[in-house]
Design a protein around this motif. Sequence first.
Motif, PDB file in Angstrom:
ATOM      1  N   THR A 111       0.873  -1.171   0.000  1.00  0.00           N
ATOM      2  CA  THR A 111       0.000   0.000   0.000  1.00  0.00           C
ATOM      3  C   THR A 111       0.908   1.218   0.000  1.00  0.00           C
ATOM      4  OG1 THR A 111      -1.728  -1.187   1.187  1.00  0.00           O
ATOM      5  CG2 THR A 111      -1.838   1.218   1.213  1.00  0.00           C
ATOM      6  N   LYS A 112       0.782   2.044  -1.033  1.00  0.00           N
ATOM      7  CA  LYS A 112       1.676   3.197  -1.213  1.00  0.00           C
ATOM      8  C   LYS A 112       0.881   4.440  -1.582  1.00  0.00           C
ATOM      9  CE  LYS A 112       5.366   0.859  -0.446  1.00  0.00           C
ATOM     10  NZ  LYS A 112       6.096   1.065   0.779  1.00  0.00           N
ATOM     11  N   MET A 113       1.523   5.573  -1.427  1.00  0.00           N
ATOM     12  CA  MET A 113       0.950   6.846  -1.859  1.00  0.00           C
ATOM     13  C   MET A 113       1.548   7.217  -3.212  1.00  0.00           C
ATOM     14  SD  MET A 113      -1.214   7.658   0.435  1.00  0.00           S
ATOM     15  CE  MET A 113      -1.655   9.329   0.032  1.00  0.00           C
ATOM     16  N   ILE A 114       0.701   7.753  -4.056  1.00  0.00           N
ATOM     17  CA  ILE A 114       1.138   8.292  -5.338  1.00  0.00           C
ATOM     18  C   ILE A 114       0.917   9.801  -5.266  1.00  0.00           C
ATOM     19  CG2 ILE A 114       0.722   8.358  -7.815  1.00  0.00           C
ATOM     20  CD1 ILE A 114      -0.271   5.506  -7.668  1.00  0.00           C
ATOM     21  N   LYS A 115       1.960  10.551  -5.546  1.00  0.00           N
ATOM     22  CA  LYS A 115       1.872  12.015  -5.568  1.00  0.00           C
ATOM     23  C   LYS A 115       2.128  12.485  -6.984  1.00  0.00           C
ATOM     24  CE  LYS A 115       3.495  14.717  -2.316  1.00  0.00           C
ATOM     25  NZ  LYS A 115       4.342  15.348  -1.283  1.00  0.00           N
ATOM     26  N   GLY A 116       1.303  13.417  -7.429  1.00  0.00           N
ATOM     27  CA  GLY A 116       1.513  13.945  -8.762  1.00  0.00           C
ATOM     28  C   GLY A 116       0.462  14.967  -9.134  1.00  0.00           C
ATOM     29  N   PHE A 117       0.357  15.192 -10.437  1.00  0.00           N
ATOM     30  CA  PHE A 117      -0.552  16.208 -10.950  1.00  0.00           C
ATOM     31  C   PHE A 117      -1.623  15.565 -11.829  1.00  0.00           C
ATOM     32  CE2 PHE A 117       3.110  18.568  -9.648  1.00  0.00           C
ATOM     33  CZ  PHE A 117       2.565  19.720  -9.096  1.00  0.00           C
ATOM     34  N   LEU A 118      -2.865  15.799 -11.444  1.00  0.00           N
ATOM     35  CA  LEU A 118      -4.032  15.338 -12.178  1.00  0.00           C
ATOM     36  C   LEU A 118      -4.549  16.509 -13.001  1.00  0.00           C
ATOM     37  CD1 LEU A 118      -6.300  13.233 -12.692  1.00  0.00           C
ATOM     38  CD2 LEU A 118      -7.446  14.151 -10.656  1.00  0.00           C
TER      39      LEU A 118
END
Length: 182
Positions: A111-118
Amino acid sequence: MNKIILLLFFLTNFAGIDVKQDQIIARQGQISFFSYTSVENIEARNNQVLSIIDLSKNEIAISMLMQAFVFKKSLMHEHFNESYIESDIHPKATFKGSIIDFDPLLEGEQTKMIKGFLEIHGISKEVEIKTTIQNTNGTYALAGEFEVAVKDFDIKIPPVLTSNIAKTISITFRFEYQPYEK
């Protein structure tokens, strides 16, 4: 002499190859959204979503055509594309980001976090998304759910219809990746 010839063979045949073994691709990912209101629920599914992960950098990119969403009612599809998303002007939505602390060599579930731009409707917003990544013998599946606020993406809803569309939309996704091949 034979060893030198063999070494030269390997160097000339494999030195210039652009190996993409660190990239995996999902050509038919699934994204669906759900909007709950007391008047009418709105649901749509898109099974034509493209996603690529670079395992060496833990970077992910997603692209989908907005016209590919399928609704239960054709009128909902028409209003979604013409009035709200304006898919003739903004034909696709994208996401570019990184999977934080992901170990692609670890078998099983992470289980991980994804960070970015939507980017939706021409507006880009930074998001953090909790995701589950399943690695089974080098085959990866990524799934999760998150919410977006309609106002964050400058989607205009006529005042007379505000009770028909939720202010927050729930988005669910699932991607099954294969090794990238040109």
